[in-house]
Design a protein around this motif. Sequence first.
Motif, mmCIF file in Angstrom:
data_model
loop_
_atom_site.group_PDB
_atom_site.id
_atom_site.type_symbol
_atom_site.label_atom_id
_atom_site.label_comp_id
_atom_site.label_asym_id
_atom_site.label_seq_id
_atom_site.Cartn_x
_atom_site.Cartn_y
_atom_site.Cartn_z
ATOM 1 N N GLY A 29 0.789 -1.232 0.000
ATOM 2 C CA GLY A 29 0.000 0.000 0.000
ATOM 3 C C GLY A 29 0.818 1.277 0.000
ATOM 4 O O GLY A 29 0.266 2.375 0.081
ATOM 5 N N PHE A 30 2.145 1.165 -0.129
ATOM 6 C CA PHE A 30 2.993 2.349 -0.032
ATOM 7 C C PHE A 30 2.868 3.209 -1.289
ATOM 8 O O PHE A 30 2.990 2.735 -2.415
ATOM 9 N N THR A 31 2.636 4.500 -1.074
ATOM 10 C CA THR A 31 2.652 5.479 -2.148
ATOM 11 C C THR A 31 3.346 6.742 -1.639
ATOM 12 O O THR A 31 3.363 7.009 -0.438
ATOM 13 N N VAL A 32 3.907 7.493 -2.553
ATOM 14 C CA VAL A 32 4.493 8.786 -2.223
ATOM 15 C C VAL A 32 4.216 9.711 -3.406
ATOM 16 O O VAL A 32 4.431 9.334 -4.557
ATOM 17 N N ASP A 33 3.672 10.887 -3.110
ATOM 18 C CA ASP A 33 3.337 11.831 -4.172
ATOM 19 C C ASP A 33 4.550 12.613 -4.653
ATOM 20 O O ASP A 33 4.721 12.840 -5.843
ATOM 21 N N THR A 34 5.391 13.040 -3.724
ATOM 22 C CA THR A 34 6.546 13.860 -4.056
ATOM 23 C C THR A 34 7.762 13.378 -3.273
ATOM 24 O O THR A 34 7.690 13.220 -2.052
ATOM 25 N N VAL A 35 8.858 13.166 -3.967
ATOM 26 C CA VAL A 35 10.109 12.801 -3.315
ATOM 27 C C VAL A 35 10.765 14.080 -2.808
ATOM 28 O O VAL A 35 10.943 15.030 -3.564
ATOM 29 N N THR A 36 11.087 14.097 -1.525
ATOM 30 C CA THR A 36 11.733 15.253 -0.911
ATOM 31 C C THR A 36 12.999 14.767 -0.221
ATOM 32 O O THR A 36 12.999 14.447 0.955
ATOM 33 N N SER A 37 14.065 14.677 -0.974
ATOM 34 C CA SER A 37 15.314 14.102 -0.492
ATOM 35 C C SER A 37 16.156 15.111 0.280
ATOM 36 O O SER A 37 16.078 16.318 0.057
ATOM 37 N N ASN A 38 17.005 14.567 1.138
ATOM 38 C CA ASN A 38 18.055 15.385 1.727
ATOM 39 C C ASN A 38 19.003 15.813 0.606
ATOM 40 O O ASN A 38 18.909 15.330 -0.519
ATOM 41 N N THR A 39 19.897 16.734 0.883
ATOM 42 C CA THR A 39 20.826 17.203 -0.139
ATOM 43 C C THR A 39 22.261 16.869 0.241
ATOM 44 O O THR A 39 22.564 16.588 1.407
ATOM 45 N N VAL A 40 23.116 16.896 -0.760
ATOM 46 C CA VAL A 40 24.550 16.714 -0.548
ATOM 47 C C VAL A 40 25.263 17.903 -1.175
ATOM 48 O O VAL A 40 24.784 18.497 -2.146
ATOM 49 N N ARG A 41 26.406 18.247 -0.623
ATOM 50 C CA ARG A 41 27.188 19.381 -1.108
ATOM 51 C C ARG A 41 28.284 18.861 -2.026
ATOM 52 O O ARG A 41 29.070 17.992 -1.637
ATOM 53 N N LEU A 42 28.309 19.385 -3.253
ATOM 54 C CA LEU A 42 29.300 18.968 -4.246
ATOM 55 C C LEU A 42 30.111 20.158 -4.725
ATOM 56 O O LEU A 42 29.571 21.254 -4.898
ATOM 57 N N GLU A 43 31.387 19.920 -4.985
ATOM 58 C CA GLU A 43 32.222 20.939 -5.598
ATOM 59 C C GLU A 43 32.128 20.762 -7.117
ATOM 60 O O GLU A 43 32.472 19.702 -7.645
ATOM 61 N N LEU A 44 31.614 21.799 -7.788
ATOM 62 C CA LEU A 44 31.430 21.736 -9.244
ATOM 63 C C LEU A 44 31.956 22.996 -9.910
ATOM 64 O O LEU A 44 31.525 24.087 -9.552
ATOM 65 N N PRO A 45 32.801 22.872 -10.898
ATOM 66 C CA PRO A 45 33.518 21.638 -11.214
ATOM 67 C C PRO A 45 34.550 21.309 -10.129
ATOM 68 O O PRO A 45 34.977 22.193 -9.376
#
Length: 155
Positions: free
Chosen positions: A92-108
């Motif tokens: 029965g699992f549903t999710v309408d919107t994925v709200t993930s944690n974030t990660v910090r990246l050096e770009l470039p």
Amino acid sequence: MRTSAGLLLHRAGETGTEVFVAHMGGPFWRSRARAWSIPKGEPFPGERPFDTARREFTEEIGVPAPEGSVVDLGEHRQSSKVVRVFAVHAPGFTVDTVTSNTVRLELPRGSGRFVEVPEVDDARWMPLDEARELLVLGQVAALDALASALSGSTG
């Protein structure tokens, strides 16, 4: 070797077993093949693997991991780490919107400029065979372990 623990939700679908998997976020994964993953992450010191898997699911998907019958699918080598995967039957699992944690990246890389990107930018149910084609190679064995564990059951 680094370790992670992940939670692989499964249910019976119209054409067979379906699994809930996540698309990894950030520019590196945007246009790559095999950019889907079982929601997973590294444990805190002293944290039990199943607790890690549930916590990481919540962090990456944005909703608490569902309750359900649990099967330990064992450890699977993914590149330079080992992922312990737990399967949870969650019809029965549903999710309408994925709200993930974030990660910090050096770009470039080496530029000194950093951006925050979601660890996961999408997640959905998909048939087991489709997931076999999209998951990072090191996690495909977990799908096979799930199929084996479900053989003879209603899935």
